[in-house]
Scaffold this motif. Sequence first.
Motif, mmCIF file in Angstrom:
data_model
loop_
_atom_site.group_PDB
_atom_site.id
_atom_site.type_symbol
_atom_site.label_atom_id
_atom_site.label_comp_id
_atom_site.label_asym_id
_atom_site.label_seq_id
_atom_site.Cartn_x
_atom_site.Cartn_y
_atom_site.Cartn_z
ATOM 1 N N ALA A 93 0.820 -1.219 0.000
ATOM 2 C CA ALA A 93 0.000 0.000 0.000
ATOM 3 C C ALA A 93 0.849 1.263 0.000
ATOM 4 N N ARG A 94 2.059 1.191 0.560
ATOM 5 C CA ARG A 94 2.854 2.410 0.676
ATOM 6 C C ARG A 94 3.150 3.021 -0.699
ATOM 7 N N ALA A 95 3.515 2.153 -1.666
ATOM 8 C CA ALA A 95 3.845 2.659 -3.006
ATOM 9 C C ALA A 95 2.624 3.349 -3.623
ATOM 10 N N SER B 116 -1.282 12.221 7.225
ATOM 11 C CA SER B 116 -0.163 13.174 7.322
ATOM 12 C C SER B 116 1.143 12.428 7.580
ATOM 13 N N ASP B 117 1.032 11.205 8.164
ATOM 14 C CA ASP B 117 2.241 10.436 8.454
ATOM 15 C C ASP B 117 2.915 9.939 7.178
ATOM 16 N N LEU B 118 2.150 9.848 6.111
ATOM 17 C CA LEU B 118 2.765 9.492 4.832
ATOM 18 C C LEU B 118 3.179 10.751 4.066
ATOM 19 N N LEU C 240 11.231 12.863 15.173
ATOM 20 C CA LEU C 240 9.936 13.502 15.433
ATOM 21 C C LEU C 240 8.791 12.626 14.916
ATOM 22 N N ASP C 241 8.948 12.110 13.704
ATOM 23 C CA ASP C 241 7.920 11.270 13.072
ATOM 24 C C ASP C 241 7.621 10.051 13.945
ATOM 25 N N SER C 242 8.684 9.320 14.317
ATOM 26 C CA SER C 242 8.477 8.088 15.096
ATOM 27 C C SER C 242 7.933 8.381 16.492
ATOM 28 N N THR C 243 8.437 9.445 17.104
ATOM 29 C CA THR C 243 7.981 9.761 18.464
ATOM 30 C C THR C 243 6.505 10.158 18.458
ATOM 31 N N LEU C 244 6.119 10.965 17.474
ATOM 32 C CA LEU C 244 4.717 11.389 17.441
ATOM 33 C C LEU C 244 3.784 10.266 16.968
ATOM 34 N N ASP C 245 4.331 9.276 16.231
ATOM 35 C CA ASP C 245 3.533 8.071 15.920
ATOM 36 C C ASP C 245 3.068 7.414 17.223
ATOM 37 N N ARG C 246 4.003 7.371 18.195
ATOM 38 C CA ARG C 246 3.667 6.721 19.466
ATOM 39 C C ARG C 246 2.572 7.497 20.195
ATOM 40 N N VAL C 247 2.646 8.843 20.103
ATOM 41 C CA VAL C 247 1.629 9.693 20.750
ATOM 42 C C VAL C 247 0.265 9.436 20.101
ATOM 43 N N VAL D 29 6.195 -3.207 20.545
ATOM 44 C CA VAL D 29 6.597 -3.713 19.220
ATOM 45 C C VAL D 29 7.489 -2.686 18.521
ATOM 46 N N SER D 30 7.080 -1.433 18.548
ATOM 47 C CA SER D 30 7.890 -0.387 17.910
ATOM 48 C C SER D 30 9.228 -0.212 18.641
ATOM 49 N N TYR D 31 9.177 -0.303 19.963
ATOM 50 C CA TYR D 31 10.403 -0.130 20.761
ATOM 51 C C TYR D 31 11.443 -1.201 20.431
ATOM 52 N N VAL E 211 2.178 -7.869 12.207
ATOM 53 C CA VAL E 211 1.319 -6.697 12.361
ATOM 54 C C VAL E 211 2.165 -5.470 12.692
ATOM 55 N N GLU E 212 2.425 -4.655 11.659
ATOM 56 C CA GLU E 212 3.124 -3.390 11.868
ATOM 57 C C GLU E 212 2.109 -2.310 12.226
ATOM 58 N N ARG E 213 2.635 -1.104 12.356
ATOM 59 C CA ARG E 213 1.747 0.001 12.735
ATOM 60 C C ARG E 213 0.607 0.198 11.728
ATOM 61 N N ALA E 214 0.919 0.125 10.440
ATOM 62 C CA ALA E 214 -0.122 0.352 9.426
ATOM 63 C C ALA E 214 -1.255 -0.663 9.603
ATOM 64 N N GLU E 215 -0.918 -1.930 9.849
ATOM 65 C CA GLU E 215 -1.967 -2.953 10.047
ATOM 66 C C GLU E 215 -2.778 -2.653 11.311
ATOM 67 N N ARG E 216 -2.059 -2.293 12.386
ATOM 68 C CA ARG E 216 -2.772 -1.982 13.642
ATOM 69 C C ARG E 216 -3.795 -0.874 13.402
ATOM 70 N N LEU E 217 -3.372 0.144 12.665
ATOM 71 C CA LEU E 217 -4.254 1.292 12.439
ATOM 72 C C LEU E 217 -5.402 0.946 11.499
ATOM 73 N N GLY F 268 -14.761 2.706 12.491
ATOM 74 C CA GLY F 268 -15.609 3.513 11.600
ATOM 75 C C GLY F 268 -16.918 2.806 11.297
ATOM 76 N N PHE F 269 -16.830 1.520 10.942
ATOM 77 C CA PHE F 269 -18.063 0.770 10.640
ATOM 78 C C PHE F 269 -18.906 0.548 11.900
ATOM 79 N N ALA F 270 -18.235 0.241 13.029
ATOM 80 C CA ALA F 270 -18.981 0.029 14.276
ATOM 81 C C ALA F 270 -19.765 1.286 14.640
ATOM 82 N N GLN G 56 8.002 -12.428 17.274
ATOM 83 C CA GLN G 56 8.842 -12.498 16.061
ATOM 84 C C GLN G 56 10.051 -11.562 16.192
ATOM 85 N N ARG G 57 9.804 -10.350 16.672
ATOM 86 C CA ARG G 57 10.898 -9.372 16.745
ATOM 87 C C ARG G 57 11.902 -9.723 17.841
ATOM 88 N N VAL G 58 11.394 -10.182 18.997
ATOM 89 C CA VAL G 58 12.307 -10.526 20.098
ATOM 90 C C VAL G 58 13.194 -11.700 19.692
HETATM 91 C C1 LIG Z 1 -18.667 3.654 6.585
HETATM 92 C C2 LIG Z 1 -17.592 3.726 7.596
HETATM 93 C C3 LIG Z 1 -16.687 4.833 7.308
HETATM 94 C C4 LIG Z 1 -15.557 4.855 8.256
HETATM 95 C C5 LIG Z 1 -14.786 6.058 8.093
HETATM 96 C C6 LIG Z 1 -13.515 5.909 7.351
HETATM 97 C C7 LIG Z 1 -12.789 4.646 7.669
HETATM 98 C C8 LIG Z 1 -11.403 4.729 7.199
HETATM 99 C C9 LIG Z 1 -10.696 3.732 7.897
HETATM 100 C C10 LIG Z 1 -9.456 3.567 7.979
HETATM 101 C C11 LIG Z 1 -8.411 4.317 7.349
HETATM 102 C C12 LIG Z 1 -7.164 3.896 8.005
HETATM 103 C C13 LIG Z 1 -6.021 4.562 7.428
HETATM 104 C C14 LIG Z 1 -4.783 4.213 8.164
HETATM 105 C C15 LIG Z 1 -3.624 4.737 7.422
HETATM 106 C C16 LIG Z 1 -2.387 4.508 8.151
HETATM 107 C C17 LIG Z 1 -1.351 5.257 7.474
HETATM 108 C C18 LIG Z 1 -0.173 5.348 8.334
HETATM 109 O O1 LIG Z 1 -0.046 6.209 9.136
HETATM 110 O O2 LIG Z 1 0.734 4.415 8.141
HETATM 111 C C19 LIG Z 1 1.915 4.622 8.833
HETATM 112 C C20 LIG Z 1 2.836 3.543 8.422
HETATM 113 C C21 LIG Z 1 4.170 3.582 9.153
HETATM 114 O O3 LIG Z 1 4.808 4.768 8.884
HETATM 115 P P1 LIG Z 1 6.262 5.165 9.489
HETATM 116 O O4 LIG Z 1 7.353 4.498 8.706
HETATM 117 O O5 LIG Z 1 6.274 6.631 9.590
HETATM 118 O O6 LIG Z 1 6.250 4.637 10.948
HETATM 119 C C22 LIG Z 1 7.161 3.716 11.523
HETATM 120 C C23 LIG Z 1 6.305 2.724 12.266
HETATM 121 O O7 LIG Z 1 5.426 3.431 13.101
HETATM 122 C C24 LIG Z 1 7.132 1.759 13.075
HETATM 123 O O8 LIG Z 1 6.255 1.095 13.944
HETATM 124 P P2 LIG Z 1 6.165 -0.467 13.926
HETATM 125 O O9 LIG Z 1 5.567 -0.833 12.616
HETATM 126 O O10 LIG Z 1 7.565 -0.918 14.118
HETATM 127 O O11 LIG Z 1 5.295 -0.797 15.053
HETATM 128 C C25 LIG Z 1 8.170 2.429 13.946
HETATM 129 O O12 LIG Z 1 9.035 1.435 14.379
HETATM 130 C C26 LIG Z 1 8.953 3.486 13.236
HETATM 131 O O13 LIG Z 1 9.636 4.191 14.220
HETATM 132 C C27 LIG Z 1 8.055 4.442 12.472
HETATM 133 O O14 LIG Z 1 8.858 5.334 11.779
HETATM 134 O O15 LIG Z 1 2.944 3.695 7.021
HETATM 135 C C28 LIG Z 1 2.957 2.580 6.315
HETATM 136 O O16 LIG Z 1 3.172 1.541 6.808
HETATM 137 C C29 LIG Z 1 2.712 2.716 4.858
HETATM 138 C C30 LIG Z 1 1.507 1.972 4.445
HETATM 139 C C31 LIG Z 1 0.239 2.750 4.646
HETATM 140 C C32 LIG Z 1 -0.914 1.956 4.294
HETATM 141 C C33 LIG Z 1 -2.188 2.698 4.447
HETATM 142 C C34 LIG Z 1 -3.266 1.782 4.029
HETATM 143 C C35 LIG Z 1 -4.595 2.400 4.107
HETATM 144 C C36 LIG Z 1 -5.551 1.399 3.621
HETATM 145 C C37 LIG Z 1 -6.819 1.549 3.572
HETATM 146 C C38 LIG Z 1 -7.476 2.754 4.021
HETATM 147 C C39 LIG Z 1 -8.813 2.852 3.414
HETATM 148 C C40 LIG Z 1 -9.782 2.020 4.100
HETATM 149 C C41 LIG Z 1 -11.095 2.377 3.613
HETATM 150 C C42 LIG Z 1 -12.126 1.856 4.454
HETATM 151 C C43 LIG Z 1 -13.426 2.300 3.935
HETATM 152 C C44 LIG Z 1 -14.435 2.248 4.934
HETATM 153 C C45 LIG Z 1 -15.664 2.811 4.411
#
Ligand SMILES: CCCCCCCC/C=C\CCCCCCCC(=O)OC[C@H](COP(=O)(O)O[C@@H]1[C@H](O)[C@H](OP(=O)(O)O)[C@@H](O)[C@H](O)[C@H]1O)OC(=O)CCCCCCC/C=C\CCCCCCCC
Length: 241
Positions: free
Chosen positions: A25-27, A84-86, A105-112, A148-150, A168-174, A182-184, A215-217
Amino acid sequence: MGQPVASRGRGATPTVGKAMLNKYARAFFTRVLTPFAAFLIRRGVSPDTVTLLGTAGVVAGALVFYPMGEFFWGTVVITLFVFSDLVDGNMARQLGRSSRWGAFLDSTLDRVADGAIFGGLALWYAGSGDDTILCAVSIFCLASGQVVSYTKARGEAIGLPVAVNGLVERAERLVVSLVAAGFAGLHKFGVPGIQYLLPVALWIVAVGSLVTLVQRVVTVRREAAEADAATEESQGTEAAK
Ligand SMILES: CCCCCCCC/C=C\CCCCCCCC(=O)OC[C@H](COP(=O)(O)O[C@@H]1[C@H](O)[C@H](OP(=O)(O)O)[C@@H](O)[C@H](O)[C@H]1O)OC(=O)CCCCCCC/C=C\CCCCCCCC
Ligand SMILES: Nc1ccn([C@@H]2O[C@H](COP(=O)(O)O)[C@@H](O)[C@H]2O)c(=O)n1
Ligand SMILES: [Mg+2]
Ligand SMILES: [Mg+2]
């Protein structure tokens, strides 16, 4: 600027277990968001401003709406700001100004932001949501996500590649949590049965984060043993000279 400290090691060893969203998804989002990032640059906005405002928006959306059980509107606000994180990193790269400070700043505020999202859900279940188990699961999601991030940050800080991202990285968690929340939230608009999506998602994130943590440990333990053995070997060779 060399490779930021936060991502040091990623290029050295192939990373196994790369999570799906970061891989695919990132690309896609990079292509979609690049024109918007360029627009902000032309308006004189800095990557740090985007990082700060994005986090503030996520925190406000999560801590104002989720504790009231307003999952739909909370998710709409969070979703508007979470991308905004992307955008911030995209802007920094377009400007050729990816910096160590920006990475920190990016990583620290991700945690916040993550703390506010799962904290907001925990507050709902501790209050009017009245469900002790789901409150505990939300707190577990919060804490395990941070740990996990730590693991990666600390492993990289002691010079290891930490060549695993895990299930499960941060993107999956989110994505799992926010789509479900949103659906709930549509339950309040009269859609029946849909409120159970959020508890299911929280359990999935909790279990997935635990698996990822293991996995990470395991990876860090192996890499640390290999690095220590290599150090001992080179010290032995030096002493023999
Ligand atoms: C009818 C109901 C309507 C509901 C309303 C709308 C619903 C929409 C729902 C969801 C949208 C979710 C979007 C989430 C997007 C997340 C994007 C994001 O922030 O990704 C961040 C991630 C990581 O970035 P970083 O490299 O900056 O961060 C690193 C990371 O945090 C590391 O943590 P770790 O993984 O190790 O735990 C740290 O270690 C590191 O320090 C830190 O730098 O970015 C990515 O991974 C890139 C991929 C992004 C993928 C986004 C996919 C979005 C997919 C679908 C969204 C659309 C869903 C639509 C639902 C529709 C419902 C109607
Ligand atoms: N204010 C910022 C934010 C980010 N960076 C750089 O971008 C990298 C993160 O990229 P994302 O696509 O995940 O946002 C980060 O490691 C920094 O190199 C920055 O310089 N300033
Ligand atoms: Mg970012
Ligand atoms: Mg980030």
